[in-house]
Design a protein around this motif. Structure first.
Motif, PDB file in Angstrom:
ATOM      1  N   PRO A  96      -4.430   6.675  -1.997  1.00 41.86           N
ATOM      2  CA  PRO A  96      -4.975   6.762  -0.639  1.00 41.86           C
ATOM      3  C   PRO A  96      -5.784   8.018  -0.334  1.00 41.86           C
ATOM      4  CG  PRO A  96      -2.780   5.832  -0.556  1.00 41.86           C
ATOM      5  CD  PRO A  96      -3.032   6.188  -1.993  1.00 41.86           C
ATOM      6  N   THR A 138      -5.585   0.369   2.286  1.00 37.30           N
ATOM      7  CA  THR A 138      -4.313   0.817   1.689  1.00 37.30           C
ATOM      8  C   THR A 138      -3.102   0.208   2.384  1.00 37.30           C
ATOM      9  OG1 THR A 138      -4.313   2.781   3.106  1.00 37.30           O
ATOM     10  CG2 THR A 138      -5.265   3.029   0.914  1.00 37.30           C
ATOM     11  N   TYR A 141      -0.287  -1.485   0.290  1.00 29.16           N
ATOM     12  CA  TYR A 141       0.150  -0.785  -0.915  1.00 29.16           C
ATOM     13  C   TYR A 141       1.657  -0.836  -1.134  1.00 29.16           C
ATOM     14  CZ  TYR A 141      -4.241   1.392  -2.552  1.00 29.16           C
ATOM     15  OH  TYR A 141      -5.487   1.633  -3.094  1.00 29.16           O
TER      16      TYR A 141
END
Lengths: 142, 147
Positions: A96, A138, A141
């Motif tokens: 990230p 992200t 994730y």
């Protein structure tokens, strides 16, 4: 962090002015990112990263197209980039922190090519937009 | 100790030589306060920061921006010895000003964008790379005495 009406107007306005040059912006963004943040090159061991690389140009075009898509669907960035979000979570798994680095370089490209477009207000809106894109990419994730 | 190549030093000083410290400093600080509004927390006594226009026109912002960027000039003269150069300033920012070092990184990135606005295509990728390194090292030096 929420994009206000003014932010959305600023971002859409900016991208409409950048228009067809988005691809070039994408390529230069990557070139700058690889130069300023060499650790980002670790995600591209399979690329020729030399000056003028066709692979970097091609990838820059993809990155720019995604930003344009997000701007065109600014009321639902998560929806517009859902597949890209899956890809980053499952396959690419780019750490990230790197989205901020890419964002910084995109801002520098806009600033250097269009100084008059990047007023402080537009700068703020674009920075927020780029953060929002990074957050979406992200989001899945873990 | 940070190593600076001859090319990096050249890129940094050639850009710096053309910088209007007062204008760039004012603009960098104004943009910091506009783009990252939470940074206004350090400037309660600066008066009107209620809008981008107010911030840009605020004389205290201009003056402080000039002060901050002038200090960068000192860094550029002392690239081999930044920790020592900024030792007292680092203590000040920790003990008296209580500034989270993250703010130095934010300001550094904003400064880069201001330079890009002013120098356009002349702010090449190599230039940006040297300056990103410079602002990162300055931020690190300013944070060095924190405890």
């Amino acid at each position: 962090m929420v994009l206000s009406g003014a932010d959305k107007t600023n971002v859409k306005g900016l991208f409409s002015k950048i228009g067809g040059q988005a691809e070039d912006y994408g390529a230069e963004t990557l070139e700058r990112m690889f130069a300023a943040y060499p650790q980002t090159k670790t995600y591209f061991p399979h690329f020729d990263l030399g000056k003028g690389s066709a692979q970097v140009k091609g990838h820059g075009k993809k990155v720019a197209a995604a930003l344009v898509e997000a701007a065109n669907n600014i009321d639902d960035i998560a929806g517009a980039l859902s597949k890209l979000s899956d890809l980053h979570a499952q396959k690419l798994r780019v750490d990230p922190v790197n989205f901020k680095l890419l964002g910084q370089c995109f801002l520098v490209v806009v600033a250097s090519r269009n100084p008059s477009l990047l007023t402080p207000e537009v700068h703020a809106s674009l920075d927020k937009f780029l953060c929002a894109v990074g957050t979406v990419l992200t989001a899945k994730y873990r | 100790m940070v190593h600076w190549s001859a090319e990096e030093k050249q890129l940094i000083s050639s850009v710096w030589g053309k910088v209007n410290v007062e204008e760039c400093g004012a603009e960098a600080l104004a943009r910091l306060l506009i783009v990252y509004p939470w940074t206004q927390r350090f400037f309660d006594n600066f008066g009107n920061l209620s809008s981008p226009t107010a911030i840009i026109g605020n004389p205290k912002v201009r003056a402080h921006g000039k002060k901050v960027l002038t200090s960068f000039g000192e860094a550029i003269k002392n690239l081999e010895n930044l920790k020592a150069t900024y030792s007292k300033l680092s203590e000040l920012h920790c003990d008296k000003l209580h500034v989270d070092p993250e703010n130095f990184r934010l300001l550094g990135d904003i400064l880069i964008i201001v330079l890009a606005v002013h120098f356009g295509k002349d702010f090449t990728p190599a230039c940006q790379a040297a300056w990103q390194k410079m602002v990162r090292v300055v931020a690190h030096a300013l944070a060095h005495k924190y405890h």
